[in-house]
Design a protein around this motif. Structure first.
Motif, PDB file in Angstrom:
ATOM      1  N   LYS A 100      -0.470  37.610 -15.316  1.00 46.42           N
ATOM      2  CA  LYS A 100      -1.448  37.368 -14.245  1.00 46.42           C
ATOM      3  C   LYS A 100      -2.407  36.253 -14.657  1.00 46.42           C
ATOM      4  O   LYS A 100      -2.754  35.382 -13.853  1.00 46.42           O
ATOM      5  CB  LYS A 100      -2.239  38.653 -13.967  1.00 46.42           C
ATOM      6  N   ASP A 101      -2.853  36.314 -15.927  1.00 41.01           N
ATOM      7  CA  ASP A 101      -3.779  35.280 -16.407  1.00 41.01           C
ATOM      8  C   ASP A 101      -3.098  33.922 -16.431  1.00 41.01           C
ATOM      9  O   ASP A 101      -3.701  32.919 -16.045  1.00 41.01           O
ATOM     10  CB  ASP A 101      -4.288  35.636 -17.805  1.00 41.01           C
ATOM     11  N   PHE A 104      -3.062  32.740 -12.876  1.00 43.28           N
ATOM     12  CA  PHE A 104      -4.317  32.410 -12.195  1.00 43.28           C
ATOM     13  C   PHE A 104      -5.218  31.438 -12.959  1.00 43.28           C
ATOM     14  O   PHE A 104      -5.784  30.545 -12.349  1.00 43.28           O
ATOM     15  CB  PHE A 104      -5.102  33.683 -11.888  1.00 43.28           C
ATOM     16  N   VAL A 105      -5.409  31.626 -14.261  1.00 39.14           N
ATOM     17  CA  VAL A 105      -6.456  30.845 -14.928  1.00 39.14           C
ATOM     18  C   VAL A 105      -6.010  29.942 -16.060  1.00 39.14           C
ATOM     19  O   VAL A 105      -6.734  29.012 -16.398  1.00 39.14           O
ATOM     20  CB  VAL A 105      -7.596  31.749 -15.446  1.00 39.14           C
ATOM     21  N   ARG A 110       0.469  28.404 -14.155  1.00 35.00           N
ATOM     22  CA  ARG A 110       1.319  28.776 -13.022  1.00 35.00           C
ATOM     23  C   ARG A 110       2.528  27.824 -12.948  1.00 35.00           C
ATOM     24  O   ARG A 110       3.666  28.236 -12.783  1.00 35.00           O
ATOM     25  CB  ARG A 110       0.514  28.696 -11.726  1.00 35.00           C
TER      26      ARG A 110
ATOM     27  N   ASP B  30      -4.586  20.127  -7.434  1.00 35.63           N
ATOM     28  CA  ASP B  30      -4.591  21.357  -6.650  1.00 35.63           C
ATOM     29  C   ASP B  30      -5.167  22.521  -7.444  1.00 35.63           C
ATOM     30  O   ASP B  30      -5.794  23.418  -6.904  1.00 35.63           O
ATOM     31  CB  ASP B  30      -3.141  21.662  -6.255  1.00 35.63           C
ATOM     32  N   GLU B  31      -4.952  22.491  -8.745  1.00 38.51           N
ATOM     33  CA  GLU B  31      -5.366  23.602  -9.590  1.00 38.51           C
ATOM     34  C   GLU B  31      -6.850  23.503  -9.943  1.00 38.51           C
ATOM     35  O   GLU B  31      -7.487  24.519 -10.228  1.00 38.51           O
ATOM     36  CB  GLU B  31      -4.507  23.569 -10.855  1.00 38.51           C
ATOM     37  N   GLN B  68     -14.565  28.044 -13.798  1.00 35.76           N
ATOM     38  CA  GLN B  68     -14.195  29.425 -13.503  1.00 35.76           C
ATOM     39  C   GLN B  68     -15.053  30.381 -14.324  1.00 35.76           C
ATOM     40  O   GLN B  68     -15.347  30.125 -15.477  1.00 35.76           O
ATOM     41  CB  GLN B  68     -12.715  29.638 -13.832  1.00 35.76           C
ATOM     42  N   ILE B  79     -10.808  42.593 -16.111  1.00 31.95           N
ATOM     43  CA  ILE B  79     -11.437  41.275 -16.108  1.00 31.95           C
ATOM     44  C   ILE B  79     -11.626  40.927 -14.637  1.00 31.95           C
ATOM     45  O   ILE B  79     -10.664  40.888 -13.886  1.00 31.95           O
ATOM     46  CB  ILE B  79     -10.559  40.227 -16.810  1.00 31.95           C
ATOM     47  N   ARG B  81     -12.805  38.252 -11.919  1.00 31.51           N
ATOM     48  CA  ARG B  81     -13.129  36.832 -11.732  1.00 31.51           C
ATOM     49  C   ARG B  81     -13.710  36.590 -10.345  1.00 31.51           C
ATOM     50  O   ARG B  81     -13.751  35.453  -9.877  1.00 31.51           O
ATOM     51  CB  ARG B  81     -11.870  35.986 -11.944  1.00 31.51           C
ATOM     52  N   ARG B 128      -8.332  39.772 -11.514  1.00 35.70           N
ATOM     53  CA  ARG B 128      -7.903  38.635 -12.318  1.00 35.70           C
ATOM     54  C   ARG B 128      -7.605  37.389 -11.474  1.00 35.70           C
ATOM     55  O   ARG B 128      -7.480  36.298 -12.017  1.00 35.70           O
ATOM     56  CB  ARG B 128      -6.641  38.991 -13.108  1.00 35.70           C
ATOM     57  N   ALA B 129      -7.458  37.586 -10.168  1.00 37.68           N
ATOM     58  CA  ALA B 129      -7.061  36.460  -9.317  1.00 37.68           C
ATOM     59  C   ALA B 129      -8.262  35.572  -9.023  1.00 37.68           C
ATOM     60  O   ALA B 129      -9.410  35.986  -9.121  1.00 37.68           O
ATOM     61  CB  ALA B 129      -6.455  36.991  -8.035  1.00 37.68           C
ATOM     62  N   ASN B 130      -7.968  34.348  -8.634  1.00 36.80           N
ATOM     63  CA  ASN B 130      -9.055  33.428  -8.300  1.00 36.80           C
ATOM     64  C   ASN B 130      -8.817  32.687  -6.984  1.00 36.80           C
ATOM     65  O   ASN B 130      -9.372  31.632  -6.757  1.00 36.80           O
ATOM     66  CB  ASN B 130      -9.280  32.436  -9.437  1.00 36.80           C
TER      67      ASN B 130
END
Lengths: 516, 413
Positions: A100-101, A104-105, A110, B30-31, B68, B79, B81, B128-130
């Motif tokens: 997941k990390d 996403f971050v 990704r 994009d990120e 972030q 966690i 976010r 955990r998602a953003n």
């Protein structure tokens, strides 16, 4: 003195780039054929290539670049895999969260994961297409028999790598796909069960235990799959890949038809070949020694033509994986939950054909038939030793006709068997069989099920071709085509037409809705 | 052949490389700069500057880093976010801002600092998602989407196990009913309670086949046998409102392990642990155990006892300095030798006698023997006069017993 040393220093400084390049390259710019040859021969990374490559090899229709693209995908997988390893944590408690990390971050995480995923699927596809190309162009024939066997090993290793990687995200998809996969490994229990000796002799259980390190898929299985995925299998694959390349050169380059070269001259030599002068080192290559002072006809220096193709195809597959990765994310379902089975639980797509066979009989579909296929494929070069028409697609017009006929036969056969099985089920559910002999013993189903019927029908087709054409090559084309067609149809069928409880559905929209 | 082929390859190499680079550059944009959270934080930064009147405020705005952000909550295993977009959550000046920059409504953050609690422990969703859709969890394969505002009180019961709680009426009603019906006498909850029925620590997570969980719990509470044919749970005679309240509570029991320091009442009153193994129990088992079944079987009798002075008789003397003299009659199962008792107030076993044997019988399905073991002789008043001493009238008994020597109080003779 001091003045002159100072000048010398400045001149040295000015010449650093050129001297650095010369010390690294050990030869001048690749402007002459000699320098081009040296570029390849004297470079650690390039010298696995031949210094000259036959023009036929460079033709698009010879290989379609499938081997290069497979290798390129492996390189992409290695690079993205190492980057993913930096953040991935191989433990039941943290694996899912770390993915997941990464999604996403983690910077570019990704993208890296998506590219890794798509390149992995691509590599499985490419390795199969490369195998089909090598088969249909008779590239497995003498003296290349063993390189075909190496190719089979690489094929199995690629599937192993892909399958071990499947578990690592530790989501529902991974968990249940590997549950299916590992129970296929345990399928010999079906036979021992039939004889009632599983208690004392349980090879299926042992294999499964060896794979998972426990009776269930947990921490032990995850760490085993991880170790296999990041170390054991990649190292094995890299080594065998190296031998695979090396053998291409030692076996005299890629297979090519006799017509690719000018006719042999009167003294039995091709133009450009020296009559009697041989290099000791070159003698191990199964080709006549080229004359040392002139280019062989019909060949080009590997630099730059071969390298340009390799670079261009590498960029092409990278581009394709990047495009896919921008638009399509690698799947990640819920956290793995051993108590909530996926329904249907499906293995990775390249094993879905097997899963369809396994749904008839675990042992026959999961062990015997794939075993026969892999061993049979590996033995092809030793069973079909007709040397004519090497390097020609389908070995000519007759082969093309037989391949077409076999495609039709394979489609009719596999669609027919699947339709029959879906419509009428099998022995165990037939009333008249039950009325006749009562409950059908499991061992009968193991021996006689849609999977074995298919194998027998394909074998019969091949034997028929052998008799009619009096050619092992034609029989091999028939058999190979049958299995290839069947693999594609079975995979499609199990992917799109099998729903919950492995029941048949025309579309996923018809699946019964299960609320949670 | 050579030229066309080589040109194709050179072209492929050149344009393929350029296109790949361009796509990677797009992906990088994009990120980062193109991400929604980046826009939200830039917006917030602008608003900080626009509002800054003093030098200090301007410095705060300048120091604000667009990147972030996350709340690392190792104790909760989370966690979060969320504050990557909801960046003004603790900034009172953002009260009237648009989502996602608005500050958290109410004063709940005062008692629940975000550094300790995070967001998803109450709101659920994917911490955990953003990105909005992923974080709010309304995506395939995320089991806990964000709770709607009107459903948020479901999360209170995760830590507030005792109640009541100001401002959360639905929770208060449910928790009161939960205690009144003595559910834990048969059901294990967070390591405490009986084992006559299934554990309910994770009642909200248990799957019930095709039926939605909420519907299942409601039906089950209204009539246990309607969903579980072989259920031994007594019919609790709940009204629709009561069943709804308890369903709400059941849906809050996620079974998620909550660290002790997060619980509202870190050391909840121990429930008779002897019930863990009723077959091994001796003597008294506590009224909760009896009520577990009898509330449903004859609620009038149980409610009658509840309203009577007997049930609360301990409350009246708990501040008495000489209360040890009174325990024989104001508690249940008093042992004059050790001074220990099994229950405050006069519970079921105060009159009916120790219930362990009777419980064993009923758990073994021997209802007749259960009744026999616990039945009072209707003609006997001896059990009453044990405490209700006709020679010491109610009005004067307190003074009478205060004078008794300590701990000798065998009331009534």
């Amino acid at each position: 003195m001091a003045y002159s040393a100072g000048r010398q220093f400045l001149s040295n400084l000015k010449n650093v780039p050129r001297n650095l390049r010369d010390s690294v390259m050990r030869h001048g710019r690749p402007t002459s054929d000699r320098a081009r040859t040296q570029t390849v021969v004297q470079n650690f990374f390039l010298h696995i290539h031949p210094s000259r490559v036959h023009n036929h090899t460079l033709k698009w229709t010879t290989t379609m670049g499938l081997g290069i693209m497979t290798t390129a995908l492996f390189l992409i997988l290695t690079v993205t895999g190492i980057l993913l390893m930096v953040y991935y944590k191989p433990s039941v408690a943290t694996a899912f969260d770390s993915i997941k990390d990464i999604h996403f971050v983690v910077p570019t995480g990704r993208m890296m994961r998506n590219v890794h995923r798509w390149a992995a699927h691509g590599m499985v596809v490419m390795v199969m297409m490369h195998m089909a190309r090598a088969f249909y162009t008779s590239a497995y024939k003498r003296p290349r028999e063993f390189n075909w066997v190496l190719g089979m090993m690489l094929f199995v290793l690629t599937l192993g790598l892909s399958f071990t990687g499947y578990l690592l995200p530790w989501d529902q998809l991974a968990f249940w796909a590997v549950t299916i996969g590992s129970s296929i490994a345990g399928s010999p229990s079906e036979v021992t069960d039939a004889f009632g000796i599983t208690q004392s002799f349980d090879p299926g259980g042992r294999i499964r235990e060896l794979l998972l390190g426990a009776h269930y898929i947990g921490e032990e299985a995850l760490i085993r799959f991880y170790t296999l995925h990041i170390m054991v299998l990649p190292i094995a694959l890299s080594v065998i890949l190296g031998v695979h390349f090396w053998r291409i050169r030692k076996d005299g380059g890629l297979a090519r038809p006799a017509s690719a070269d000018p006719p042999i001259t009167q003294d039995g030599l091709k133009p450009g070949e020296a009559p009697d002068k041989t290099f000791g080192l070159m003698a191990v290559v199964r080709e006549r020694t080229p004359a040392t002072d002139q280019a062989i006809e019909n060949t080009s220096p590997a630099w730059p033509r071969l390298f340009r193709v390799e670079a261009a195809l590498t960029v092409l597959v990278l581009l394709i994986t990047v495009v896919l990765s921008i638009w399509l994310d690698a799947p990640l379902k819920e956290l793995a939950n051993p108590e909530v089975p996926e329904n249907p639980a499906k293995a990775p797509w390249y094993f879905l054909g097997l899963q369809e066979l396994v749904s008839y009989s675990a042992f026959m579909g999961g062990m015997v038939i794939p075993g026969i296929v892999v061993v049979g494929l590996a033995l092809i070069p030793y069973l079909d030793r007709e040397d004519e028409d090497v390097g020609i697609w389908f070995s000519g017009r007759q082969g093309r006709r037989i391949a077409t006929a076999s495609t039709v036969y394979g489609i009719v056969l596999s669609v027919g068997i699947l339709a029959f099985t879906v419509k009428f089920k099998w022995l165990g559910e037939w009333d008249w069989v039950r009325n006749l002999i009562g409950e059908v013993p499991p061992i009968v189903i193991t021996l006689f099920n849609p999977g074995t019927v298919f194998v027998l029908a394909a074998a019969a087709w091949s034997i028929g071709l052998l008799r009619v054409t009096n050619s092992t090559r034609m029989a091999a084309i028939g058999l190979f085509t049958c299995f290839l067609v069947c693999f594609v149809i079975m995979t499609y069928f199990a992917t799109f037409l099998r729903g919950p409880n492995w029941d048949f559905y025309w579309s996923q929209a018809d699946w019964p809705v299960i609320e949670h | 052949m050579k030229n066309a082929y080589d040109k194709t390859m050179t072209g492929l190499l050149l344009f393929g490389s350029l296109l790949t680079l361009a796509l990677l550059a797009y992906a990088a944009y994009d990120e980062n700069l193109g991400a929604d959270w980046y826009h939200h934080q830039s917006d917030y930064r602008c608003q900080l500057f626009a509002r800054a009147a003093t030098d200090r405020e301007r410095q705060t705005a300048e120091r604000f880093d667009v990147r972030q952000k996350q709340l690392y909550l190792p104790a909760l295993g989370r966690i979060d976010r969320c504050i990557t977009c909801h960046v003004g959550v603790e900034d009172p000046s953002m009260k009237n801002a648009q989502q996602p920059l608005t500050s958290h409504p109410g004063d709940i953050m005062a008692n629940h600092p975000k550094e300790q609690f995070g967001c998803t422990i109450c709101h659920l969703g994917q911490g955990r998602a953003n990105t909005e859709t992923d974080a709010h969890g309304h995506v395939p394969h995320w089991p806990d989407p964000m709770l709607a505002t009107e459903e948020l009180d479901r999360s209170c019961a995760k830590c507030h196990t005792q109640g009541p709680l100001p401002g959360v009426p639905r929770y208060n009603e449910a928790i009161a009913l939960f205690h009144e019906k003595a559910c834990v006498s048969c059901h294990l909850l967070r390591g405490q309670g009986g084992d006559a029925g299934p554990e309910i620590t994770n009642a909200a997570e248990v799957d019930h086949g095709d039926m939605p969980k909420k519907e299942w719990h409601f039906k089950h509470l209204k009539d246990p046998k309607s969903v579980v044919e072989a259920s031994e749970m007594p019919d609790l005679n709940l009204s629709d409102e009561e069943a709804t309240a308890l369903t709400f509570l059941m849906m809050s029991l996620t079974g998620e392990p909550i660290p002790t320091e997060y619980l509202s009442n870190p050391k909840p009153k121990p429930i008779e642990m002897r019930m863990m193994d009723p077959m091994a129990a001796k003597g008294h088992v506590g009224s909760q155990v009896c009520i577990g079944c009898h509330q449903g079987l004859h609620p009038d009798a149980v409610d009658g006892w509840r309203k009577s002075p007997m049930s609360s008789t301990y409350e009246r003397l708990k501040n008495e300095p000489t209360k040890d003299n009174c325990l024989a009659c104001h508690t249940t199962g008093f042992n004059p030798e050790t001074g220990h008792y099994s229950e405050e107030g006069v519970g079921c076993e105060g009159c009916h006698g120790p219930g362990a044997v009777a419980v064993k019988f009923v758990l073994a399905g021997q209802v007749d023997k259960h009744k026999e073991a616990i039945r009072l002789n209707p003609d006997s008043t001896l059990v009453c006069v044990r405490c209700h001493n006709p020679h010491v009238p109610v009005g004067v008994h307190a003074n009478h017993y205060r004078k008794q020597p300590p701990r000798s109080g065998q009331a009534g003779g």
